[in-house]
Design a protein around this motif. Structure first.
Motif, mmCIF file in Angstrom:
data_model
loop_
_atom_site.group_PDB
_atom_site.id
_atom_site.type_symbol
_atom_site.label_atom_id
_atom_site.label_comp_id
_atom_site.label_asym_id
_atom_site.label_seq_id
_atom_site.Cartn_x
_atom_site.Cartn_y
_atom_site.Cartn_z
ATOM 1 N N MET A 134 0.839 -1.206 0.000
ATOM 2 C CA MET A 134 0.000 0.000 0.000
ATOM 3 C C MET A 134 0.868 1.247 0.000
ATOM 4 S SD MET A 134 -2.761 -1.305 2.774
ATOM 5 C CE MET A 134 -3.774 0.169 2.892
ATOM 6 N N ALA A 135 1.969 1.211 0.776
ATOM 7 C CA ALA A 135 2.882 2.361 0.801
ATOM 8 C C ALA A 135 3.466 2.578 -0.591
ATOM 9 C CB ALA A 135 3.997 2.123 1.823
ATOM 10 N N GLN A 136 3.781 1.472 -1.259
ATOM 11 C CA GLN A 136 4.344 1.556 -2.604
ATOM 12 C C GLN A 136 3.322 2.180 -3.568
ATOM 13 O OE1 GLN A 136 7.441 0.615 -2.856
ATOM 14 N NE2 GLN A 136 7.809 0.668 -5.045
ATOM 15 N N ARG A 137 2.069 1.778 -3.428
ATOM 16 C CA ARG A 137 1.008 2.335 -4.283
ATOM 17 C C ARG A 137 0.828 3.830 -4.006
ATOM 18 N NH1 ARG A 137 -3.200 -1.336 -6.248
ATOM 19 N NH2 ARG A 137 -2.493 -3.492 -6.075
ATOM 20 N N THR A 158 8.601 -3.507 -5.795
ATOM 21 C CA THR A 158 8.934 -3.897 -4.420
ATOM 22 C C THR A 158 7.680 -3.945 -3.554
ATOM 23 O OG1 THR A 158 11.020 -2.710 -4.682
ATOM 24 C CG2 THR A 158 10.398 -3.331 -2.443
ATOM 25 N N GLY A 159 7.477 -5.077 -2.909
ATOM 26 C CA GLY A 159 6.366 -5.182 -1.968
ATOM 27 C C GLY A 159 5.001 -5.377 -2.600
ATOM 28 N N LEU A 160 4.956 -5.411 -3.923
ATOM 29 C CA LEU A 160 3.652 -5.594 -4.579
ATOM 30 C C LEU A 160 3.381 -7.077 -4.843
ATOM 31 C CD1 LEU A 160 3.677 -2.723 -7.245
ATOM 32 C CD2 LEU A 160 2.503 -2.764 -5.038
ATOM 33 N N ASP A 161 2.116 -7.471 -4.695
ATOM 34 C CA ASP A 161 1.742 -8.836 -5.064
ATOM 35 C C ASP A 161 1.544 -8.860 -6.588
ATOM 36 O OD1 ASP A 161 -0.622 -7.508 -5.458
ATOM 37 O OD2 ASP A 161 -1.624 -8.345 -3.700
ATOM 38 N N ARG A 166 0.856 -6.036 -11.744
ATOM 39 C CA ARG A 166 0.136 -5.890 -13.009
ATOM 40 C C ARG A 166 -0.469 -4.487 -13.118
ATOM 41 N NH1 ARG A 166 -4.209 -9.478 -12.566
ATOM 42 N NH2 ARG A 166 -5.287 -7.614 -11.851
ATOM 43 N N ASP A 167 -1.045 -4.003 -12.002
ATOM 44 C CA ASP A 167 -1.586 -2.644 -11.996
ATOM 45 C C ASP A 167 -0.483 -1.641 -12.307
ATOM 46 O OD1 ASP A 167 -3.948 -3.750 -11.264
ATOM 47 O OD2 ASP A 167 -3.883 -3.087 -9.164
ATOM 48 N N MET A 168 0.690 -1.895 -11.717
ATOM 49 C CA MET A 168 1.834 -1.012 -11.933
ATOM 50 C C MET A 168 2.176 -0.949 -13.419
ATOM 51 S SD MET A 168 4.469 0.761 -10.622
ATOM 52 C CE MET A 168 4.530 0.345 -8.869
ATOM 53 N N ARG A 169 2.214 -2.123 -14.068
ATOM 54 C CA ARG A 169 2.551 -2.152 -15.505
ATOM 55 C C ARG A 169 1.500 -1.415 -16.322
ATOM 56 N NH1 ARG A 169 4.493 -7.433 -14.255
ATOM 57 N NH2 ARG A 169 2.537 -8.405 -14.838
ATOM 58 N N HIS A 187 15.493 -5.675 -10.736
ATOM 59 C CA HIS A 187 16.456 -6.776 -10.810
ATOM 60 C C HIS A 187 15.750 -8.039 -11.300
ATOM 61 C CE1 HIS A 187 14.659 -7.274 -6.830
ATOM 62 N NE2 HIS A 187 15.031 -8.521 -6.893
ATOM 63 N N ILE A 188 14.472 -7.879 -11.664
ATOM 64 C CA ILE A 188 13.715 -9.038 -12.138
ATOM 65 C C ILE A 188 13.306 -8.817 -13.587
ATOM 66 C CG2 ILE A 188 11.660 -10.450 -11.775
ATOM 67 C CD1 ILE A 188 11.781 -9.334 -8.817
ATOM 68 N N LEU A 189 13.818 -9.672 -14.454
ATOM 69 C CA LEU A 189 13.580 -9.522 -15.883
ATOM 70 C C LEU A 189 12.099 -9.535 -16.235
ATOM 71 C CD1 LEU A 189 15.009 -9.650 -18.763
ATOM 72 C CD2 LEU A 189 14.291 -12.039 -18.696
ATOM 73 N N GLY A 190 11.356 -10.422 -15.563
ATOM 74 C CA GLY A 190 9.950 -10.610 -15.896
ATOM 75 C C GLY A 190 9.132 -9.329 -15.791
ATOM 76 N N GLN A 191 9.592 -8.397 -14.943
ATOM 77 C CA GLN A 191 8.838 -7.155 -14.783
ATOM 78 C C GLN A 191 9.127 -6.187 -15.913
ATOM 79 O OE1 GLN A 191 10.302 -5.829 -11.084
ATOM 80 N NE2 GLN A 191 8.995 -7.174 -9.880
ATOM 81 N N VAL A 192 10.243 -6.416 -16.570
ATOM 82 C CA VAL A 192 10.729 -5.456 -17.537
ATOM 83 C C VAL A 192 10.288 -5.793 -18.956
ATOM 84 C CG1 VAL A 192 12.841 -4.596 -18.606
ATOM 85 C CG2 VAL A 192 12.692 -4.787 -16.127
#
Lengths: 305, 280
Positions: A134-137, A158-161, A166-169, A187-192
């Motif tokens: 939630m802080a991240q959001r 970071t810290g997101l489920d 997905r919402d972030m993307r 540092h995670i390819l899958g997010q990029v």
């Protein structure tokens, strides 16, 4: 036009070299994924953009301005989601956004932002009781205020489920479609690879690869390792195979040939061996994935702080 | 603009701290206690003199002791705490300069100390009125304003230290050292020097000029002089009484404001100078 431009940037913390001779260009209106293992220098690079740290050598430009001289001008046009940040535990989510809106001198509606980042129901709760996600959001919401031309997001997932990521993307794409430039590290390819127009891979403070996601994928899927087990290896198999342009290396272990080649010459290799009188008993191919490429670029690095 | 936004935010945030509320309550108790004791003493002595001034004199003791501590406590985490937790990254992610942060913090935290002083002294007024049936509003207000200046001074010192250090631990060590210096060592060393030079621990006034100067250097010395400047106290709060007929300029009441101004500006300037150059 380049929104972010780093030229020959070096940053040393005492004896530790955080960045060495880094060149980096992020073009306007693109999503740039800044990829690398922890300690590669991603946050250091971002700190230089925000004037949280000053380069030891080299030039840093954001919108053509030097952050050391015109940090406020840059930050007025930029939305920032820092890494390892903290919020004010005793203030509510809405108070945080009110403060950010006042700071940026705009008149955005906090309600709409809270809605967009999915924490509208927690608007009037103190942030001390928020989860990490939630802080991240909330921090992302603050970064979106005032429709910034540039978004700098340091490890935004970071810290997101998974739903949060997905919402972030989705938000990152919407912002790009609005015309913003997005620079984000991970540092995670899958997010990029799902969202980026361009990817840079950082290792030990230097850029080791930079391309579009498709470009990186082509470069890697082109490389195939073919293992062929035959009843007996034809005498001049090695020389014969190396005459093909797509074959880069041939190694022979007993009755197995290990052939490094491009994907489209696989059948030619097998046909040639059959023609030379060998019987293929078994064969496997190993395609290197983007993930493997990333690992190859980044493994073995020491974690630095 | 930026400074005001930060000050407002900071005030809101700090006002919700329990430590601060405890300090306000403590200060209010002291002002009531001071008012009570002074009216009792005045009653016992059958003193028909200037009662309101006596009461202010009684309030000066808790104020000159507690306001510095409240100011330092309220201020020492202002920037170091935000650097430590990481909220400074959120703050500086918004378009504020580091100078805005330092000034906004001083304003916000001074606001907090102002609340403490106003509540404490308001309670004091009620108490004095209850004990004596009268008080002098003008003098009370003047004394409150000078005390606010003392609060601002110690907030500036604390925020300066907080800006210069990266950790709240070091900032805490800084303010505790300062308290030790001004509350314990300064007076002791002064007495020692006085004894070594004049051969007497309590020499008759007038005191030598060097001792007067030495006494007005700490913020508390400036506070005493400044109080004398705005109240008809005849130099009772500051060192004026200790001087002879020929009062040196630094023992005159107006010089108290100079002392306080130096204590407000110098620590802040040094703290900002360090903070503006550091990698966060």
């Amino acid at each position: 036009m380049a929104t972010i431009e780093l030229t020959n940037v070096t940053k040393r913390y005492g004896d530790t070299m955080a960045l060495s001779d880094l060149d980096l260009t992020v073009r306007k209106g693109t999503i740039y994924g800044f990829l690398g293992p922890n300690g590669a220098g991603k946050s250091t690079t971002i700190n230089l953009l925000l004037d949280f740290a000053r380069p030891t050598a080299g030039s840093v430009r954001v919108f053509g301005h030097d952050p050391q001289d015109e940090s406020r001008t840059i930050r007025k046009r930029t939305g920032i989601l820092p890494e390892g940040f903290d919020l004010y535990d005793r203030l509510t989510g809405r108070q945080h956004l009110d403060f950010a809106i006042e700071s940026k001198g705009v008149d955005d509606d906090p309600e709409a932002i809270l809605e967009r980042v999915g924490i509208a129901e927690a608007a009037d709760r103190k942030v001390g009781g928020y989860s990490k996600g939630m802080a991240q959001r909330l921090a992302l919401g603050a970064a979106l205020i005032g429709e910034p031309e540039l978004l700098i997001l340091d490890e935004p997932s970071t810290g997101l489920d998974p739903a949060g990521a997905r919402d972030m993307r989705t938000i990152i794409r919407e912002e790009r479609d609005r015309g913003a430039t997005i620079f984000f590290s991970s540092h995670i390819l899958g997010q990029v690879d799902a969202v980026c127009d361009r990817v840079g891979i950082l290792r030990d403070g230097a850029l080791v690869a930079e391309d579009t996601v498709e470009g990186l994928r082509e470069a890697t899927s082109a490389k195939t390792t073919l293992r062929v087990t035959v009843d007996q290896v034809p005498e001049n198999a090695s020389e014969q195979l190396l005459t093909y342009a797509g074959v880069s290396e041939v190694a022979i272990e007993d009755t197995t040939l290990v052939v490094s080649c491009e994907s489209d010459v696989k059948t030619t290799v097998l046909d040639t061996l059959e023609t030379e009188g060998a019987t293929v008993q078994d064969f496997t191919t190993e395609e290197s994935s983007l993930e493997e490429l990333f690992m190859a670029y980044t493994e073995g690095t020491e974690v630095r702080t | 603009m930026s400074v005001i936004a930060i000050a407002k935010k900071d005030f809101r945030d700090a006002m919700r701290s329990w430590v601060l509320i405890a300090l306000i309550v403590l200060f209010a108790l002291f002002t009531v206690g001071g008012a009570y004791i002074s009216t009792q003493i005045a009653g016992l002595l059958g003193d028909a003199g200037d009662q309101p001034l006596d009461i202010l004199f009684a309030l000066q003791t808790p104020a000159s002791f507690l306001i510095p501590i409240i100011g330092l406590m309220v201020g020492y985490k202002a920037i170091a705490g935000e650097r430590e937790s990481g909220s400074l990254k959120f703050l500086l992610g918004l378009p504020h300069s580091r100078r805005d942060v330092v000034l906004g913090k001083v304003l916000g935290r001074t606001g907090v100390v102002t609340v403490a002083i106003v509540i404490g002294f308001a309670v004091g007024i009620v108490a004095i009125f209850g004990f004596t049936g009268s008080f002098s509003l003008v003098e009370y207000l003047a004394f409150t304003l000078v005390t606010l200046l003392l609060g601002l001074t110690f907030v500036s010192i604390a925020v300066g230290i907080s800006a210069a250090t990266g950790s709240t631990t070091r900032a805490a060590v800084g303010i505790v050292s300062l308290i030790g210096l001004f509350w314990l060592l300064w007076g002791f060393i002064g007495q020692l020097l006085l004894y070594l030079i004049t051969g007497s621990i309590v020499p008759e006034p007038p005191m030598p000029d060097w001792y007067l100067l030495y006494s007005v250097i700490p913020p508390g010395g400036g506070y005493g002089l400044a109080a004398d400047a705005v109240l008809p106290t005849d130099g009772q709060f500051g060192v004026g009484m200790l001087a002879g007929d020929d009062v040196p300029f630094f023992a005159e009441p107006w010089f108290g404001f100079v002392i306080l101004a130096v204590w407000i500006i110098v620590p802040l300037a040094l703290g900002y100078w360090r903070f503006s150059r550091v990698d966060l």
